[in-house]
Design a protein around this motif. Sequence first.
Motif, PDB file in Angstrom:
ATOM      1  N   ARG A 366       0.814  -1.220   0.000  1.00 54.52           N
ATOM      2  CA  ARG A 366       0.000   0.000   0.000  1.00 54.52           C
ATOM      3  C   ARG A 366       0.845   1.265   0.000  1.00 54.52           C
ATOM      4  N   ARG A 367       2.147   1.110  -0.070  1.00 52.98           N
ATOM      5  CA  ARG A 367       3.043   2.274  -0.030  1.00 52.98           C
ATOM      6  C   ARG A 367       3.159   2.891  -1.420  1.00 52.98           C
ATOM      7  N   PRO A 368       3.126   4.237  -1.550  1.00 56.15           N
ATOM      8  CA  PRO A 368       3.313   4.868  -2.864  1.00 56.15           C
ATOM      9  C   PRO A 368       4.677   4.544  -3.455  1.00 56.15           C
ATOM     10  N   GLU A 369       4.704   4.332  -4.769  1.00 56.83           N
ATOM     11  CA  GLU A 369       5.928   4.043  -5.499  1.00 56.83           C
ATOM     12  C   GLU A 369       5.891   4.773  -6.839  1.00 56.83           C
ATOM     13  N   PRO A 370       7.038   4.960  -7.485  1.00 62.28           N
ATOM     14  CA  PRO A 370       7.021   5.542  -8.829  1.00 62.28           C
ATOM     15  C   PRO A 370       6.224   4.670  -9.794  1.00 62.28           C
ATOM     16  N   ALA A 371       5.439   5.317 -10.645  1.00 64.26           N
ATOM     17  CA  ALA A 371       4.616   4.575 -11.593  1.00 64.26           C
ATOM     18  C   ALA A 371       5.440   3.748 -12.559  1.00 64.26           C
ATOM     19  N   VAL A 372       6.718   4.102 -12.719  1.00 64.02           N
ATOM     20  CA  VAL A 372       7.566   3.366 -13.650  1.00 64.02           C
ATOM     21  C   VAL A 372       7.732   1.910 -13.231  1.00 64.02           C
ATOM     22  N   ARG A 373       7.449   1.586 -11.983  1.00 65.06           N
ATOM     23  CA  ARG A 373       7.516   0.183 -11.583  1.00 65.06           C
ATOM     24  C   ARG A 373       6.517  -0.656 -12.370  1.00 65.06           C
ATOM     25  N   ASP A 374       5.303  -0.155 -12.519  1.00 66.74           N
ATOM     26  CA  ASP A 374       4.317  -0.858 -13.333  1.00 66.74           C
ATOM     27  C   ASP A 374       4.765  -0.937 -14.788  1.00 66.74           C
ATOM     28  N   ILE A 375       5.313   0.152 -15.291  1.00 64.07           N
ATOM     29  CA  ILE A 375       5.758   0.180 -16.686  1.00 64.07           C
ATOM     30  C   ILE A 375       6.833  -0.860 -16.921  1.00 64.07           C
ATOM     31  N   ALA A 376       7.783  -0.937 -16.008  1.00 64.69           N
ATOM     32  CA  ALA A 376       8.845  -1.935 -16.136  1.00 64.69           C
ATOM     33  C   ALA A 376       8.262  -3.349 -16.155  1.00 64.69           C
ATOM     34  N   GLY A 377       7.213  -3.589 -15.373  1.00 66.27           N
ATOM     35  CA  GLY A 377       6.588  -4.902 -15.366  1.00 66.27           C
ATOM     36  C   GLY A 377       6.014  -5.272 -16.718  1.00 66.27           C
ATOM     37  N   ILE A 378       5.348  -4.340 -17.375  1.00 69.30           N
ATOM     38  CA  ILE A 378       4.791  -4.616 -18.702  1.00 69.30           C
ATOM     39  C   ILE A 378       5.902  -4.798 -19.727  1.00 69.30           C
ATOM     40  N   LEU A 379       6.927  -3.969 -19.668  1.00 69.92           N
ATOM     41  CA  LEU A 379       8.023  -4.088 -20.626  1.00 69.92           C
ATOM     42  C   LEU A 379       8.715  -5.438 -20.505  1.00 69.92           C
ATOM     43  N   ARG A 380       8.912  -5.908 -19.269  1.00 69.43           N
ATOM     44  CA  ARG A 380       9.497  -7.231 -19.073  1.00 69.43           C
ATOM     45  C   ARG A 380       8.559  -8.317 -19.592  1.00 69.43           C
ATOM     46  N   SER A 381       7.257  -8.100 -19.487  1.00 67.53           N
ATOM     47  CA  SER A 381       6.288  -9.091 -19.938  1.00 67.53           C
ATOM     48  C   SER A 381       6.335  -9.259 -21.452  1.00 67.53           C
ATOM     49  N   PHE A 382       6.544  -8.177 -22.184  1.00 65.20           N
ATOM     50  CA  PHE A 382       6.722  -8.299 -23.631  1.00 65.20           C
ATOM     51  C   PHE A 382       7.940  -9.168 -23.951  1.00 65.20           C
ATOM     52  N   ASP A 383       9.003  -9.003 -23.178  1.00 65.50           N
ATOM     53  CA  ASP A 383      10.201  -9.809 -23.397  1.00 65.50           C
ATOM     54  C   ASP A 383       9.925 -11.284 -23.105  1.00 65.50           C
ATOM     55  N   TYR A 384       9.161 -11.552 -22.039  1.00 68.34           N
ATOM     56  CA  TYR A 384       8.784 -12.930 -21.730  1.00 68.34           C
ATOM     57  C   TYR A 384       8.009 -13.550 -22.888  1.00 68.34           C
ATOM     58  N   ALA A 385       7.056 -12.797 -23.431  1.00 68.71           N
ATOM     59  CA  ALA A 385       6.269 -13.318 -24.541  1.00 68.71           C
ATOM     60  C   ALA A 385       7.153 -13.638 -25.736  1.00 68.71           C
ATOM     61  N   ALA A 386       8.059 -12.718 -26.055  1.00 61.71           N
ATOM     62  CA  ALA A 386       8.924 -12.916 -27.219  1.00 61.71           C
ATOM     63  C   ALA A 386       9.806 -14.136 -27.051  1.00 61.71           C
ATOM     64  N   ARG A 387      10.225 -14.427 -25.847  1.00 63.03           N
ATOM     65  CA  ARG A 387      11.091 -15.581 -25.618  1.00 63.03           C
ATOM     66  C   ARG A 387      10.310 -16.887 -25.562  1.00 63.03           C
ATOM     67  N   SER A 388       8.998 -16.815 -25.611  1.00 66.93           N
ATOM     68  CA  SER A 388       8.203 -18.026 -25.725  1.00 66.93           C
ATOM     69  C   SER A 388       8.131 -18.497 -27.171  1.00 66.93           C
ATOM     70  N   HIS A 389       8.602 -17.687 -28.076  1.00 70.10           N
ATOM     71  CA  HIS A 389       8.520 -17.969 -29.504  1.00 70.10           C
ATOM     72  C   HIS A 389       9.831 -18.544 -30.006  1.00 70.10           C
ATOM     73  N   ARG A 390       9.732 -19.488 -30.932  1.00 71.20           N
ATOM     74  CA  ARG A 390      10.928 -20.042 -31.556  1.00 71.20           C
ATOM     75  C   ARG A 390      10.909 -19.715 -33.041  1.00 71.20           C
ATOM     76  N   PRO A 391      11.917 -19.044 -33.574  1.00 69.74           N
ATOM     77  CA  PRO A 391      13.041 -18.486 -32.828  1.00 69.74           C
ATOM     78  C   PRO A 391      12.626 -17.267 -32.024  1.00 69.74           C
ATOM     79  N   PHE A 392      13.473 -16.902 -31.060  1.00 68.07           N
ATOM     80  CA  PHE A 392      13.257 -15.722 -30.232  1.00 68.07           C
ATOM     81  C   PHE A 392      13.010 -14.510 -31.130  1.00 68.07           C
ATOM     82  N   ALA A 393      12.008 -13.705 -30.761  1.00 68.73           N
ATOM     83  CA  ALA A 393      11.577 -12.580 -31.596  1.00 68.73           C
ATOM     84  C   ALA A 393      11.887 -11.249 -30.919  1.00 68.73           C
ATOM     85  N   PRO A 394      13.156 -10.834 -30.871  1.00 63.07           N
ATOM     86  CA  PRO A 394      13.500  -9.592 -30.170  1.00 63.07           C
ATOM     87  C   PRO A 394      12.888  -8.364 -30.819  1.00 63.07           C
TER      88      PRO A 394
END
Length: 494
Positions: A366-394
């Motif tokens: 419940r503590r306030p944090e910079p909103a960029v924490r959420d943004i970083a989570g989504i950006l990492r999630s795109f990377d996770y999705a791309a690495r689920s693909h063969r070949p890797f899709a950077p």
Amino acid sequence: MSEAASTRSQAGRSGRPAPGRTGSADRLGALEPLLRAWLPRQRWFAGKGRAIGVLRPVSAAELLPPGSSPGLLHLLLDVDGDCYQLLLGVRPELPPALAPALIGRAEDGPYAGQAVYEGLGDPRLAALLLERLRSPGTLGPLRFDRDPATLIPAGLAPRPLSGEQTNTSLIYGDSYILKVFRRVGPGVNPDLELPRALAAAGCARVPAPVAWYEAELPGTEPLTLGVLQPYLRGSDDGWQLALRRLGAGADFTTEAHALGRATAEVHSALADALPTVALGPEQTARLAAGMTARLAATAREVTSLRPYEAGLRGAFDALASSRGAGVTAQRIHGDLHLGQTLRTLDGSWSLIDFEGEPARSLADRRRPEPAVRDIAGILRSFDYAARSHRPFAPSWADACRAAFCEGYARTTGRDPREDPVLLRAYETDKAVYEARYESRHRPDWLHVPMAAVRRLSERERPAHRLPPPASDSSALIEQLSSLPREQPPRRPHT
């Protein structure tokens, strides 16, 4: 398709609820050996891998009159310092359909000879829980409440939502979804607090709670136990949608851009509705120190992280030296990734599951944090999705990351890439968290965060910087396709 929609206690400084005075010890006596064997097998139980020490009742309440068959017992249990919510069904005999829900048979006590089972798996008992939510009031330590402007129909058939780990959810008639929190603590849960604040602010990006229930115990704030929200029937889970587009070789930048705008709308509404804090140099240094401490702890546990520790620490050192100019902390989602998003039938995006990272304390979430924490989570999630693909899709991942940031900037007027030091620090912190999680729970997927760890630890190209905004998506994709491809992962991320 997706099926989803700090207080001190009398016991001291732990923030744990004090044991209730409801005769719960008598009820628990004969059930204790059954629960000691059953709890460690549950996906939502946090104490896996170690024997249960202390197991004591906090409160107990019968949700049906004594002698009812089936009966429904609501329990709050202190298990080695963590408080868990259980709803136990009691019957003389279980029908075959409920056999998987069996916990065991009580040998003595008030339930002697009865079958005790997971009550949420019983449609009759799950329906009773909805009826309690339709009719506000109290029952022992439990208080049921709802939005008076919403009429919840009677007789909605319940069915469980599969695949959850930290909580249990039920869908009622494809109209509502009830999340039952398993590990609970004093204070309002963000998954109730934040959606209610957003609804009051007129933000339609998050389903508004229509009913909820809490426990009121001596010496603590109320404990949020469950939240009922509209079920967004027919919505696409953002993670599954991204995987389908990726597998078909299709562009996802339009959706990523729209998701960036939706995320920015939620952040803006939360900043307007709830207090914000301007971070000065001291607060920023403490923020960086916390990241450094998490890195050190993770490197002790995840040996493959150690060669990159110095490079990763550089991201946090840079944040500590930045003096925190212009950084604002506010209430955020706290655990945002593609799996916490839904694209509804009308093509718009919604954010769900505002509980935050379950491993963190409620006060921390419940503590306030910079909103960029959420943004970083989504950006990492795109990377996770791309690495689920063969070949890797950077190129696909980078195009989505850029489009998301552009969409976010379209709403807020500020592109997250304009503060690369802050963004790099939060992406690095997230990758370190992922490495620890995968090492503990899914070692076959450790290569996914480790690829980000290697990239983020490079000092000369600190964050594998996202490309600047391009005038059109085709030019951006062409630019990104020239980037070198990494080796494909050993197995897809699913």
